[in-house]
Write a protein that holds these residues in place. Sequence first.
Motif, PDB file in Angstrom:
ATOM      1  N   GLY A 142      -4.370   0.720  -6.319  1.00  0.00           N
ATOM      2  CA  GLY A 142      -3.790   1.763  -6.780  1.00  0.00           C
ATOM      3  C   GLY A 142      -2.600   1.873  -6.440  1.00  0.00           C
ATOM      4  O   GLY A 142      -2.059   2.929  -5.661  1.00  0.00           O
ATOM      5  N   ASP A 146      -2.800  -3.175  -2.086  1.00  0.00           N
ATOM      6  CA  ASP A 146      -3.646  -1.870  -2.483  1.00  0.00           C
ATOM      7  C   ASP A 146      -3.706  -1.715  -4.242  1.00  0.00           C
ATOM      8  O   ASP A 146      -2.347  -2.483  -5.103  1.00  0.00           O
ATOM      9  CB  ASP A 146      -3.243  -0.951  -2.227  1.00  0.00           C
ATOM     10  CG  ASP A 146      -3.816   0.432  -2.627  1.00  0.00           C
ATOM     11  OD1 ASP A 146      -5.013   0.630  -2.826  1.00  0.00           O
ATOM     12  OD2 ASP A 146      -2.703   1.746  -2.578  1.00  0.00           O
ATOM     13  N   GLU A 156       0.441  -1.367  -0.348  1.00  0.00           N
ATOM     14  CA  GLU A 156      -0.127  -0.149   0.376  1.00  0.00           C
ATOM     15  C   GLU A 156       1.036   1.281   0.129  1.00  0.00           C
ATOM     16  O   GLU A 156       1.969   1.456   0.630  1.00  0.00           O
ATOM     17  CB  GLU A 156      -1.108  -0.176   1.577  1.00  0.00           C
ATOM     18  CG  GLU A 156      -1.513   1.004   1.570  1.00  0.00           C
ATOM     19  CD  GLU A 156      -2.450   1.157   0.720  1.00  0.00           C
ATOM     20  OE1 GLU A 156      -2.056   1.890  -0.119  1.00  0.00           O
ATOM     21  OE2 GLU A 156      -3.693   1.075   0.847  1.00  0.00           O
ATOM     22  N   ASP A 157       0.734   2.407  -0.941  1.00  0.00           N
ATOM     23  CA  ASP A 157       1.234   3.004  -0.956  1.00  0.00           C
ATOM     24  C   ASP A 157       0.884   4.481  -0.379  1.00  0.00           C
ATOM     25  O   ASP A 157       1.943   5.686   0.578  1.00  0.00           O
ATOM     26  CB  ASP A 157       2.225   3.880  -2.354  1.00  0.00           C
ATOM     27  CG  ASP A 157       0.261   4.366  -2.926  1.00  0.00           C
ATOM     28  OD1 ASP A 157      -0.753   3.453  -3.151  1.00  0.00           O
ATOM     29  OD2 ASP A 157       0.025   5.880  -3.695  1.00  0.00           O
ATOM     30  N   LYS A 167     -12.290   0.519  -0.036  1.00  0.00           N
ATOM     31  CA  LYS A 167     -12.173   1.776   1.382  1.00  0.00           C
ATOM     32  C   LYS A 167     -13.195   2.220   1.078  1.00  0.00           C
ATOM     33  O   LYS A 167     -14.337   2.682  -0.092  1.00  0.00           O
ATOM     34  CB  LYS A 167     -10.506   2.536   0.389  1.00  0.00           C
ATOM     35  CG  LYS A 167      -9.493   1.917   0.444  1.00  0.00           C
ATOM     36  CD  LYS A 167      -8.354   2.805   0.448  1.00  0.00           C
ATOM     37  CE  LYS A 167      -6.911   1.787  -0.266  1.00  0.00           C
ATOM     38  NZ  LYS A 167      -5.598   3.344  -0.843  1.00  0.00           N
TER      39      LYS A 167
HETATM   40 CA    CA Z   1      -3.517   3.919  -3.749  1.00  0.00          CA
END
Ligand code: CA
Length: 249
Positions: A58, A56, A12-13, A105
Amino acid sequence: MVMNRPLMLVIEDDKAVRNLITATLETQDYRYLTAGTGRQGIQEAALKQPDIILLDLGLPDRDGTEVIQTLRSWSRMPIIVISARSEDRDKIEALDAGADDYLTKPFSVEELLARVRVTLRRMRYIQTQNEESPIFTNGDLKIDYSSGCVWLQDRELHLTPSEYKLLCLLAHNVGKVMTHTAILKAIWGSTLDSDVASLRVFMTTLRKKLESSTSSLPYIQTHVGVGYRMLRIEKLDDDAALPENKPHR
Ligand code: CA
């Protein structure tokens, strides 16, 4: 309640989300690793062989679905996808690429832990399962693949061939969310959107049969706009029962 301190890999970024996830995992004494990019995540997965990957979709360097495809080229390790709200299409693509489950989310700590528990249960089931066994049991449900008979408690269920195929497919993938497309392809060899309506009809009658006795365990969970999952039934007092049975979008 679970196996010895499972190891989770969080890819996850977004630092805030990552911290929320790892803080939540810590409360349950799970071990974890983190990665902020797809590339790093794949490396960590290959090196450390985590029990579950929380991914995640994205990510800055590549699409989460590509990460799943890469992981699936060598590994069956469970993947729970974390997707942004109202992106059913992304979830479906991720599931079809080989993800086991998804979280939308924003999610609650309870939801996250429920998904993790479902996945750990599925893993335990897979590990203890005798591949050669012709009998599948889950809660009060029993399928004898050799005779094609299905029992609920001690009562034999009379299923149509399509209902039986559907039930077997979900049973083979117990704990995993199966998309409409994956089900249609497996059972009818079709992927037409219009067939989703017939699938829904078959599912309704199948469910009625599964719930028409004194046992009303929630065997099949609906994922609106996405697909269905057979839940692995363990102890009835399992605290995961509530969040995971709630219909989600
Ligand atoms: Ca993300």
